[in-house]
Design a protein around this motif. Structure first.
Motif, short mmCIF file in Angstrom:
data_model
loop_
_atom_site.label_atom_id
_atom_site.label_comp_id
_atom_site.label_asym_id
_atom_site.label_seq_id
_atom_site.Cartn_x
_atom_site.Cartn_y
_atom_site.Cartn_z
N ASN A 130 0.83 -1.21 0.00
CA ASN A 130 0.00 0.00 0.00
C ASN A 130 0.86 1.25 0.00
O ASN A 130 0.54 2.25 -0.65
CB ASN A 130 -0.92 -0.01 1.22
CG ASN A 130 -2.00 -1.09 1.13
OD1 ASN A 130 -2.39 -1.48 0.03
ND2 ASN A 130 -2.47 -1.58 2.27
N LYS A 165 2.09 1.64 -3.45
CA LYS A 165 1.02 2.15 -4.31
C LYS A 165 0.84 3.65 -4.11
O LYS A 165 0.66 4.40 -5.08
CB LYS A 165 -0.29 1.43 -3.99
CG LYS A 165 -0.35 0.00 -4.50
CD LYS A 165 -1.69 -0.65 -4.17
CE LYS A 165 -1.77 -2.07 -4.71
NZ LYS A 165 -3.06 -2.72 -4.39
N GLY A 166 0.94 4.08 -2.84
CA GLY A 166 0.84 5.51 -2.58
C GLY A 166 1.99 6.27 -3.23
O GLY A 166 1.78 7.34 -3.84
N GLN A 167 3.20 5.71 -3.10
CA GLN A 167 4.35 6.35 -3.74
C GLN A 167 4.20 6.35 -5.25
O GLN A 167 4.54 7.34 -5.91
CB GLN A 167 5.63 5.61 -3.34
CG GLN A 167 6.02 5.79 -1.88
CD GLN A 167 7.31 5.06 -1.56
OE1 GLN A 167 7.87 4.34 -2.39
NE2 GLN A 167 7.78 5.22 -0.33
N LYS A 168 3.68 5.23 -5.79
CA LYS A 168 3.50 5.14 -7.24
C LYS A 168 2.52 6.21 -7.73
O LYS A 168 2.77 6.88 -8.73
CB LYS A 168 2.99 3.74 -7.62
CG LYS A 168 2.81 3.54 -9.11
CD LYS A 168 2.33 2.12 -9.40
CE LYS A 168 2.12 1.91 -10.90
NZ LYS A 168 1.63 0.53 -11.19
N ASN A 169 1.42 6.35 -7.00
CA ASN A 169 0.45 7.38 -7.38
C ASN A 169 1.06 8.77 -7.27
O ASN A 169 0.81 9.64 -8.12
CB ASN A 169 -0.79 7.28 -6.49
CG ASN A 169 -1.57 5.99 -6.72
OD1 ASN A 169 -1.53 5.43 -7.82
ND2 ASN A 169 -2.28 5.52 -5.72
N SER A 170 1.87 8.97 -6.21
CA SER A 170 2.54 10.26 -6.05
C SER A 170 3.51 10.51 -7.19
O SER A 170 3.56 11.61 -7.76
CB SER A 170 3.27 10.30 -4.71
OG SER A 170 3.99 11.51 -4.58
N TYR A 171 4.28 9.45 -7.55
CA TYR A 171 5.23 9.59 -8.65
C TYR A 171 4.50 9.83 -9.97
O TYR A 171 4.96 10.61 -10.82
CB TYR A 171 6.10 8.34 -8.77
CG TYR A 171 7.07 8.16 -7.63
CD1 TYR A 171 7.55 9.26 -6.92
CD2 TYR A 171 7.50 6.89 -7.24
CE1 TYR A 171 8.43 9.10 -5.87
CE2 TYR A 171 8.38 6.73 -6.18
CZ TYR A 171 8.84 7.84 -5.50
OH TYR A 171 9.71 7.67 -4.46
N LYS A 172 3.34 9.14 -10.13
CA LYS A 172 2.57 9.37 -11.36
C LYS A 172 2.12 10.82 -11.45
O LYS A 172 2.19 11.45 -12.52
CB LYS A 172 1.34 8.44 -11.38
CG LYS A 172 1.64 7.01 -11.78
CD LYS A 172 0.35 6.21 -11.87
CE LYS A 172 0.61 4.80 -12.34
NZ LYS A 172 -0.66 4.01 -12.43
N SER A 173 1.66 11.34 -10.33
CA SER A 173 1.22 12.74 -10.30
C SER A 173 2.39 13.67 -10.59
O SER A 173 2.28 14.62 -11.39
CB SER A 173 0.60 13.06 -8.94
OG SER A 173 0.23 14.42 -8.87
#
Length: 266
Positions: free
Chosen positions: A86, A89-97
């Motif tokens: 999780n 996933k949070g880091q991934k979403n942050s990196y995507k943003s």
């Protein structure tokens, strides 16, 4: 009264009966002993079986406890992994943003450079007419390719600065080069151009019969080749001859860039 013979027979019979009884008792005792031994053996077997069952139950209990403990550990590990996942996933979403924001900024920057290239091309259209067509075409190509994503920002900047450097260097030094000149009468003539910095640009045919010079007024550059004074035409021809090494070094007189409505100053 019992007869002796009968008595003898009776004694013999009783003896046999006694013997048979003793043998029967012995057989019964032996059978009893056998049964007791069988019972004892069965008891031993039962005891052994009971001990094996007890060992099995203890082993099963130990294994079950070990499996339960292992399961608890696996559940803890799985929970930790889920937490880590999780977090990823949070880091991934942050990196995507962040990546999306960076890509948007890069695209905006590329479009800004493309617009700068367009503006510079428009400015060069009014610049000193020395090979400006190739510089304008290069800037227009850079602008199109940046807008379409065909080149990187770094390549676009390198090419843009290359054109700027070329334009700046144009103002220094002297250059002689062959080319075609279209006269004010519409005639195409072969000859040589002489550029002195970004202030003087003249043309002359090889026989010296046609000469021309460029003047600058406001935002316009104008060629002059009609009814030039003889000294002006000869000065242009002599300068080109000297630049080409066809004449001895001298100080030729060239017209400076002046308005077409003013007198030619030597």
């Amino acid at each position: 009264m019992i007869r002796p013979l009968s008595l003898a027979i009776l004694v013999i019979f009783l003896g046999r009966v006694s013997l048979w009884s003793q043998e029967s008792l012995s057989q019964v005792q032996r059978e009893i002993d056998r049964v007791e031994k069988e019972i004892d053996r069965e008891k031993d077997l039962h005891k052994q079986e009971k001990e094996r069952y007890s060992q099995f139950e203890n082993s099963k209990k130990e294994k079950l406890n070990a499996l339960q403990e292992q399961r608890a550990q696996e559940e803890k590990r799985a929970a930790a992994l889920r937490g880590t996942l999780n977090g990823f996933k949070g880091q991934k979403n942050s990196y995507k943003s962040q990546t999306a924001n960076l890509e948007k900024k890069q695209k905006d920057f590329a479009l800004a450079i493309a617009q700068a290239a367009k503006n510079l091309a428009d400015t060069l259209a009014l610049d000193f007419p020395y090979r400006k067509e190739s510089r304008i075409e290069e800037l227009q190509a850079v602008s199109r390719q940046l807008e379409s994503g065909g080149i990187s920002i770094q390549e676009g900047l390198n090419r843009l600065f290359g054109v700027l450097e070329q334009s700046l260097q144009m103002g220094y030094g002297t250059e002689i080069y062959a080319g075609t000149y279209k006269s004010t009468a519409g005639e195409n003539l072969q000859g040589s151009y002489l550029k002195v910095g970004s202030a003087i640009l003249v043309f002359a045919t090889a026989d010296g019969k046609m000469a021309a010079y460029l003047t600058h007024s406001g935002n316009e550059y104008t060629w002059h080749d009609s009814e030039l004074p003889g000294n002006v035409r000869q000065g242009i021809f002599n300068a080109i001859q000297i630049a080409e090494g066809k004449a001895a070094p001298a100080m030729p007189v060239l017209p400076v860039s002046v308005s077409s409505q003013e007198e030619i100053k030597e």
